[in-house]
Write a protein that holds these residues in place. Structure first.
Motif, PDB file in Angstrom:
ATOM      1  N   TYR A  76      -8.402  11.748  -6.680  1.00  0.00           N
ATOM      2  CA  TYR A  76      -8.013  10.374  -6.340  1.00  0.00           C
ATOM      3  C   TYR A  76      -8.839   9.320  -7.085  1.00  0.00           C
ATOM      4  O   TYR A  76      -8.479   8.142  -7.063  1.00  0.00           O
ATOM      5  CB  TYR A  76      -8.227  10.119  -4.848  1.00  0.00           C
ATOM      6  N   HIS A  77      -9.965   9.707  -7.682  1.00  0.00           N
ATOM      7  CA  HIS A  77     -10.935   8.724  -8.169  1.00  0.00           C
ATOM      8  C   HIS A  77     -10.947   8.618  -9.689  1.00  0.00           C
ATOM      9  O   HIS A  77     -10.781   9.606 -10.383  1.00  0.00           O
ATOM     10  CB  HIS A  77     -12.333   9.091  -7.656  1.00  0.00           C
ATOM     11  N   SER A 111      -7.346   6.742   8.167  1.00  0.00           N
ATOM     12  CA  SER A 111      -6.045   6.226   7.770  1.00  0.00           C
ATOM     13  C   SER A 111      -6.142   5.818   6.307  1.00  0.00           C
ATOM     14  O   SER A 111      -7.134   6.131   5.647  1.00  0.00           O
ATOM     15  CB  SER A 111      -5.576   5.119   8.706  1.00  0.00           C
ATOM     16  N   ASP A 112      -5.098   5.181   5.763  1.00  0.00           N
ATOM     17  CA  ASP A 112      -5.018   5.052   4.309  1.00  0.00           C
ATOM     18  C   ASP A 112      -6.320   4.580   3.659  1.00  0.00           C
ATOM     19  O   ASP A 112      -6.772   5.144   2.681  1.00  0.00           O
ATOM     20  CB  ASP A 112      -3.874   4.102   3.915  1.00  0.00           C
ATOM     21  N   GLU A 113      -6.891   3.504   4.179  1.00  0.00           N
ATOM     22  CA  GLU A 113      -8.098   2.954   3.551  1.00  0.00           C
ATOM     23  C   GLU A 113      -9.259   2.859   4.527  1.00  0.00           C
ATOM     24  O   GLU A 113     -10.211   2.102   4.293  1.00  0.00           O
ATOM     25  CB  GLU A 113      -7.794   1.558   2.956  1.00  0.00           C
ATOM     26  N   PRO A 151      -0.438   8.366   0.662  1.00  0.00           N
ATOM     27  CA  PRO A 151      -1.428   9.122  -0.123  1.00  0.00           C
ATOM     28  C   PRO A 151      -0.803  10.051  -1.152  1.00  0.00           C
ATOM     29  O   PRO A 151      -1.488  10.526  -2.051  1.00  0.00           O
ATOM     30  CB  PRO A 151      -2.208   9.913   0.934  1.00  0.00           C
ATOM     31  N   ARG A 153      -9.454   0.785  15.233  1.00  0.00           N
ATOM     32  CA  ARG A 153      -9.741   0.529  13.824  1.00  0.00           C
ATOM     33  C   ARG A 153     -10.280  -0.891  13.738  1.00  0.00           C
ATOM     34  O   ARG A 153     -11.033  -1.296  14.609  1.00  0.00           O
ATOM     35  CB  ARG A 153      -8.464   0.753  12.991  1.00  0.00           C
ATOM     36  N   ASP A 183      -2.437  14.742   4.908  1.00  0.00           N
ATOM     37  CA  ASP A 183      -2.967  14.437   6.242  1.00  0.00           C
ATOM     38  C   ASP A 183      -1.920  14.619   7.332  1.00  0.00           C
ATOM     39  O   ASP A 183      -2.270  14.848   8.487  1.00  0.00           O
ATOM     40  CB  ASP A 183      -3.507  13.016   6.277  1.00  0.00           C
ATOM     41  N   GLY A 226      -9.413  14.195  -0.066  1.00  0.00           N
ATOM     42  CA  GLY A 226      -8.447  15.287   0.125  1.00  0.00           C
ATOM     43  C   GLY A 226      -8.492  15.731   1.572  1.00  0.00           C
ATOM     44  O   GLY A 226      -9.559  16.007   2.107  1.00  0.00           O
ATOM     45  N   THR A 259     -10.081  15.581  -3.424  1.00  0.00           N
ATOM     46  CA  THR A 259     -10.823  14.319  -3.252  1.00  0.00           C
ATOM     47  C   THR A 259     -11.077  13.674  -4.612  1.00  0.00           C
ATOM     48  O   THR A 259     -10.745  12.505  -4.842  1.00  0.00           O
ATOM     49  CB  THR A 259     -12.168  14.587  -2.537  1.00  0.00           C
ATOM     50  N   TRP A 285      -9.347   0.758  -6.514  1.00  0.00           N
ATOM     51  CA  TRP A 285      -9.873  -0.233  -5.562  1.00  0.00           C
ATOM     52  C   TRP A 285     -10.405  -1.493  -6.216  1.00  0.00           C
ATOM     53  O   TRP A 285     -10.459  -1.664  -7.320  1.00  0.00           O
ATOM     54  CB  TRP A 285     -11.006   0.417  -4.740  1.00  0.00           C
ATOM     55  N   ALA A 297      -0.353   7.710  -4.306  1.00  0.00           N
ATOM     56  CA  ALA A 297      -1.647   7.332  -4.886  1.00  0.00           C
ATOM     57  C   ALA A 297      -2.186   8.374  -5.870  1.00  0.00           C
ATOM     58  O   ALA A 297      -3.102   8.085  -6.636  1.00  0.00           O
ATOM     59  CB  ALA A 297      -2.670   7.079  -3.770  1.00  0.00           C
ATOM     60  N   TYR A 298      -1.636   9.588  -5.865  1.00  0.00           N
ATOM     61  CA  TYR A 298      -2.055  10.613  -6.830  1.00  0.00           C
ATOM     62  C   TYR A 298      -1.348  10.485  -8.177  1.00  0.00           C
ATOM     63  O   TYR A 298      -1.752  11.124  -9.140  1.00  0.00           O
ATOM     64  CB  TYR A 298      -1.738  12.013  -6.284  1.00  0.00           C
ATOM     65  N   LYS A 312       0.830  -1.219   0.000  1.00  0.00           N
ATOM     66  CA  LYS A 312       0.000   0.000   0.000  1.00  0.00           C
ATOM     67  C   LYS A 312       0.855   1.257   0.000  1.00  0.00           C
ATOM     68  O   LYS A 312       0.442   2.292  -0.506  1.00  0.00           O
ATOM     69  CB  LYS A 312      -0.959   0.019   1.190  1.00  0.00           C
ATOM     70  N   LEU A 348      -7.572   8.022   3.496  1.00  0.00           N
ATOM     71  CA  LEU A 348      -6.710   9.095   2.991  1.00  0.00           C
ATOM     72  C   LEU A 348      -6.496   9.032   1.489  1.00  0.00           C
ATOM     73  O   LEU A 348      -6.099  10.022   0.887  1.00  0.00           O
ATOM     74  CB  LEU A 348      -5.342   9.017   3.667  1.00  0.00           C
ATOM     75  N   LYS A 349      -6.724   7.844   0.869  1.00  0.00           N
ATOM     76  CA  LYS A 349      -6.519   7.725  -0.568  1.00  0.00           C
ATOM     77  C   LYS A 349      -7.806   7.928  -1.355  1.00  0.00           C
ATOM     78  O   LYS A 349      -7.819   7.763  -2.574  1.00  0.00           O
ATOM     79  CB  LYS A 349      -5.892   6.371  -0.890  1.00  0.00           C
ATOM     80  N   SER A 350      -8.868   8.269  -0.658  1.00  0.00           N
ATOM     81  CA  SER A 350     -10.095   8.623  -1.366  1.00  0.00           C
ATOM     82  C   SER A 350     -10.647   9.962  -0.897  1.00  0.00           C
ATOM     83  O   SER A 350     -11.760  10.325  -1.266  1.00  0.00           O
ATOM     84  CB  SER A 350     -11.149   7.522  -1.210  1.00  0.00           C
ATOM     85  N   ASN A 397      -6.929  -6.502   5.595  1.00  0.00           N
ATOM     86  CA  ASN A 397      -8.072  -5.606   5.699  1.00  0.00           C
ATOM     87  C   ASN A 397      -9.338  -6.442   5.569  1.00  0.00           C
ATOM     88  O   ASN A 397      -9.327  -7.493   4.929  1.00  0.00           O
ATOM     89  CB  ASN A 397      -8.011  -4.559   4.577  1.00  0.00           C
TER      90      ASN A 397
END
Lengths: 328, 328
Positions: free
Chosen positions: B305-306, B274-276, A301, A129, A259, B257, B302, A328, A304-305, A40, B253-255, A83
């Motif tokens: 990322y998608h 957190s990340d996911e 993160p 979590r 973040d 901003g 935001t 995803w 990931a961009y 990740k 955080l990856k989906s 996860n």
């Protein structure tokens, strides 16, 4: 010779020497399956292949797409989805050895229904979590075995500990977390006790495998911990505007995970970031067209961009890798 | 009927009714070319086409890729790159009307060298970012004209003002900023005075066109300003783990901003991302498998990322749009 000046900006740069150092340092500390690198952090099968070349053939993933991409890249010897998933249909179709974390009746049912064969019981060891309560782990293991799932052991993540600056505190709280995981493991059985991260890779002595990811490229957040890993990931940007009091370069909120706060620059103070800009006060005058390097506060993160990362030695461009595990 | 339950999560949802309301409200307030919608907010040509259907055929972009993508989608009547570029080669090749912001000798030279024909003089009106000093605007316009560039006018962005909660303060500081831009415009000439954003769309009375973007989907940051636009963008997530004190869903955080801070949830308090993952305290009990909607604090980073956004009416899935202007 191709150089970073041939790149459009913003562009992600990997310092090849830092990467090599980090790979070698971790492989010496946690050889082979003692490390289960977390993809990740980098979302890049080319980088995962470098980790495999250093002896780590087991990997941790956070998303189903990471699992699918790793399997497709031939890196599917032993993939752990660390996860919970409610719909495991796609996981069940992956042509690789896949183990999934479960922490509830529903996630066990999802794994069984999808044809996933192996699970770890995910145990909450302090981070608010995922993970079951430690005293529920045995019941969940029995439930999973009753559905013909192979329970390989337990996992837990001391995520509330890995980023603490003070090493003594980190060690003490890591030990407390692992007591919880070991208690759960006594109820669950199995050969795997999976835990840890970059911040506890060398003080978590109880886990059979460590799920570290950030070590490979580091960031300014982990950089405060006096670990033996070097920062290896920067964003290359071009100065596009200069004022008497500050300058502006072309990387911003869409090329940096924010973040953990603002990124850093050597020889400059970062004022703020906006969508496509970073405003900074340089120690020495800069000119429009100059290239600068920006150090992200959190690599996961940030990467990931980006569609790709470039491996460099100084200004020389060595390789370009696709960030092929995004989404995803 | 397809519903949001058919979507893999995390997934970006657009509330179709809110989108329609926002498009109609803005088109009534700033019809046609009075608005130059900023596509950086959504990075989606399908959504830009909806803006064009509401009468806005001139667009603002922040990156060269946004310009290229808008031109390729047939939306290139009048595209403004409201940002400085040092290498305009790709811009010069775009088959569309392209105007680029310039604020220095170097960026003027870059535009001229690449064959870009039209520019706006970008003026600093208070935000410490790009833009020349107001009293240098006339010199730059002369320099540009000397290189056979057509100078259409000026632009400035009161970005330090658009997000202020108090309307009276926003109006006062907007007026002060625009005094600087109008002074520069007297030196520069041309028919265009381009400025503004969602927070000043109705109090910036001096600009000939407003560069608003966020109005179309809004976010929790702009939501505090009592504007007539409705929140229209959420991240759909699945509850994957439930504890007595909190629950966890699969967006992180990856989906999202994160520069404006944590996202929000209706009927739940967000603890952290957190990340996911998002960890939250729901007001009413939730179960593993439940779907929840998370409201981003800042839509621009935001959406970036998608890969796609889904237009919905309640739970019904109406359309799926590619976020096709990502990257650089």
């Amino acid at each position: 010779m191709k150089t970073v000046n041939d790149l459009q900006t913003p562009a992600l740069l990997i310092d090849g020497a830092a990467l090599d150092h980090n790979l070698a340092t971790m492989a010496a500390a946690l050889p082979g399956a003692r490390l289960r690198p977390h993809v990740k952090a980098h979302k890049c099968t080319a980088l995962a292949r470098r980790q495999a070349e250093h002896g780590h053939r087991t990997f941790t993933c956070a998303t189903i797409r990471e699992i699918e991409g790793m399997a497709a890249a031939g890196l599917g010897d032993d993939l752990l989805l660390a996860n919970e998933v409610v719909d495991a249909t796609r996981l069940g179709k992956v042509k690789a050895r896949v183990t999934v974390a479960v922490d509830s009746d529903a996630t066990i049912a999802a794994a069984a229904a999808a044809g996933v064969r192996e699970v770890l019981i995910d145990v909450n060891i302090g981070l608010p979590r995922c993970g079951c309560m430690p005293d529920d782990a045995g019941r969940l293991a029995d439930l999973a075995r009753g559905k013909n799932l192979s329970v390989r052991g337990v996992m837990g993540y001391e995520g509330h500990v890995v980023g603490l600056d003070d090493r003594a505190t980190r060690e003490r709280l890591c030990a407390e977390s692992m007591e919880l995981l070991l208690a759960a493991h006594r109820q669950v059985g199995g050969e795997v006790i999976s835990a840890g991260g970059t911040g506890t890779y060398d003080c978590n002595r109880w886990a059979t495998e460590i799920q570290a990811g950030s070590y490979v490229l580091m960031d300014t957040a982990y950089g405060k911990l006096a670990l033996p890993f070097r920062r290896g990931l920067s964003v290359l940007a071009t100065v596009i505007s200069v004022s008497p009091a500050y300058a502006v370069a072309d990387c911003g909120l869409k090329s940096l995970g924010m973040d953990h706060g603002n990124p850093s620059m050597d020889e400059a103070m970062v004022l703020f970031c906006s969508d496509e800009h970073i405003t900074f006060v340089p120690e020495q005058p800069v000119r429009v067209g100059d290239r600068v390097r920006v150090w992200p506060a959190h690599i996961d993160p940030t990467i990931a961009y980006h569609e790709r990362m470039h491996v460099v030695s100084g200004d020389e461009l060595l390789e370009t890798w696709a960030v092929d595990l995004r989404g995803w």
